[in-house]
Structure formats: structure tokens, C-alpha cells
Enzyme design. Sequence first.
Site, short mmCIF file in Angstrom:
data_model
loop_
_atom_site.label_atom_id
_atom_site.label_comp_id
_atom_site.label_asym_id
_atom_site.label_seq_id
_atom_site.Cartn_x
_atom_site.Cartn_y
_atom_site.Cartn_z
N ASP A 1 0.86 -1.18 0.00
CA ASP A 1 0.00 0.00 0.00
C ASP A 1 0.90 1.24 0.00
OD1 ASP A 1 -3.20 0.63 1.14
OD2 ASP A 1 -1.72 2.24 1.02
N ILE A 2 0.58 2.20 -0.86
CA ILE A 2 1.44 3.38 -1.05
C ILE A 2 1.33 4.37 0.12
CG2 ILE A 2 -0.14 4.91 -2.34
CD1 ILE A 2 3.45 3.99 -3.36
N GLU B 1 -12.45 3.75 -1.39
CA GLU B 1 -11.63 4.65 -2.21
C GLU B 1 -11.39 4.08 -3.62
OE1 GLU B 1 -7.09 6.12 -1.96
OE2 GLU B 1 -8.08 6.01 -0.01
N HIS C 1 -9.92 -5.32 -2.67
CA HIS C 1 -8.56 -5.46 -2.15
C HIS C 1 -8.62 -5.78 -0.66
CE1 HIS C 1 -9.76 -1.21 -2.28
NE2 HIS C 1 -9.07 -1.03 -1.16
N HIS D 1 -6.67 -5.58 2.74
CA HIS D 1 -5.56 -4.92 3.42
C HIS D 1 -4.96 -5.92 4.41
CE1 HIS D 1 -6.51 -0.58 2.51
NE2 HIS D 1 -7.73 -1.05 2.37
P1 AMP Z 1 -9.88 1.68 0.40
O1 AMP Z 1 -10.48 1.63 -1.00
O2 AMP Z 1 -10.62 2.62 1.30
O3 AMP Z 1 -9.73 0.31 0.99
O4 AMP Z 1 -8.41 2.29 0.27
C1 AMP Z 1 -7.62 2.12 -0.89
C2 AMP Z 1 -6.18 1.87 -0.49
O5 AMP Z 1 -5.42 1.80 -1.69
C3 AMP Z 1 -5.55 2.99 0.36
O6 AMP Z 1 -4.97 2.40 1.52
C4 AMP Z 1 -4.49 3.59 -0.57
O7 AMP Z 1 -3.34 4.04 0.12
C5 AMP Z 1 -4.18 2.45 -1.51
N1 AMP Z 1 -3.70 2.88 -2.82
C6 AMP Z 1 -4.27 3.77 -3.65
N2 AMP Z 1 -3.54 3.92 -4.77
C7 AMP Z 1 -2.47 3.09 -4.65
C8 AMP Z 1 -1.33 2.78 -5.48
N3 AMP Z 1 -1.16 3.37 -6.66
N4 AMP Z 1 -0.43 1.88 -5.02
C9 AMP Z 1 -0.59 1.29 -3.81
N5 AMP Z 1 -1.64 1.53 -3.00
C10 AMP Z 1 -2.57 2.42 -3.40
#
Ligand code: AMP
Length: 129
Positions: A29-30, A88, A93, A95
Amino acid sequence: MSSIFTKIIKGEIPAYKIAEDEHFFAFLDINPNARGHTLCVPKKEVDKLLDLDESTYIGLMAFSRKVGKAIEAAIPCDRVGMTVIGLEVPHVHVHLIPLQSMKNATFQYKEHMTPELFEETAKQIRKKL
Ligand code: AMP
């Protein structure tokens, strides 16, 4: 339009890759809650966890378990927590988050990581797979 995670899977945008098989992909995760925070995604682009077909759902859990065990072996932590949110990015995905305390599970606290530390962390986890 493809999700940002489909673009990562296809190699169109960079990521710190951890693992891949025929159906699933894992990367750091970035914006991590803790060092080693990893996302496991199905290659099939589906928005919501519970809309996955049963075999993809079970496969994603098995893949996440394998990656989670490697995180637990590589990153000092009390345990690895698992969360699915998805508000988001509309591409399922999981975590996987190394937890020292509830602070790491809240998504309020974020760990600052340099590119070098991301690279090193991904390497440490991959070694334990
Ligand atoms: P959520 O959809 O609320 O579970 O959160 C999306 C997750 O994806 C967040 O923790 C972001 O930091 C992560 N994220 C978004 N874009 C990227 C990326 N390009 N590379 C890695 N992680 C990402």
C-alpha cells in the site's frame, strides 16, 4: 476505464510488488498504516468483496493468508490484521496490516516511507514467501 489496481497488475503504473499468481496480485500500500501494509487483489476487476464469485473469494483469502504469513515472518509485529474496505478504490482489495496496536488498524495513523524503505520492505517480505 480500468481501475488503478488493474493498471498496476498490467504493469502500466509502478508498484512495490510482493506476489502474483494466475488470479491474484499483491503489492505494498502506497500510504501504509504500518511498514509492510500490503494489498491483495483479484486480477478480475470487481468492485465489492461480496460480489466476487465464491471460488475467487475463497482463492483471494487463501492467497492473502500466504502473503500474510510472509509479512508476519518478515516484519516485527504483534500480528497481521486483515481488513476489507474499498470506499476509495472500486476494485476488491484485502488490506494486510502488521499491527503493534489499534493505532495501526484505524487508517488515521500513517507511516512515512521512503522509496528505498518500500523497496527494502518488499524484498524482505518476498524472501519469506
Ligand atoms: P480503500 O479503497 O478505502 O480500501 O483504500 C484504498 C487503499 O489503496 C488505500 O490504503 C491507498 O493508500 C491504496 N492505494 C491507492 N492507490 C495506490 C497505489 N497506486 N499503489 C498502492 N496503494 C494504493
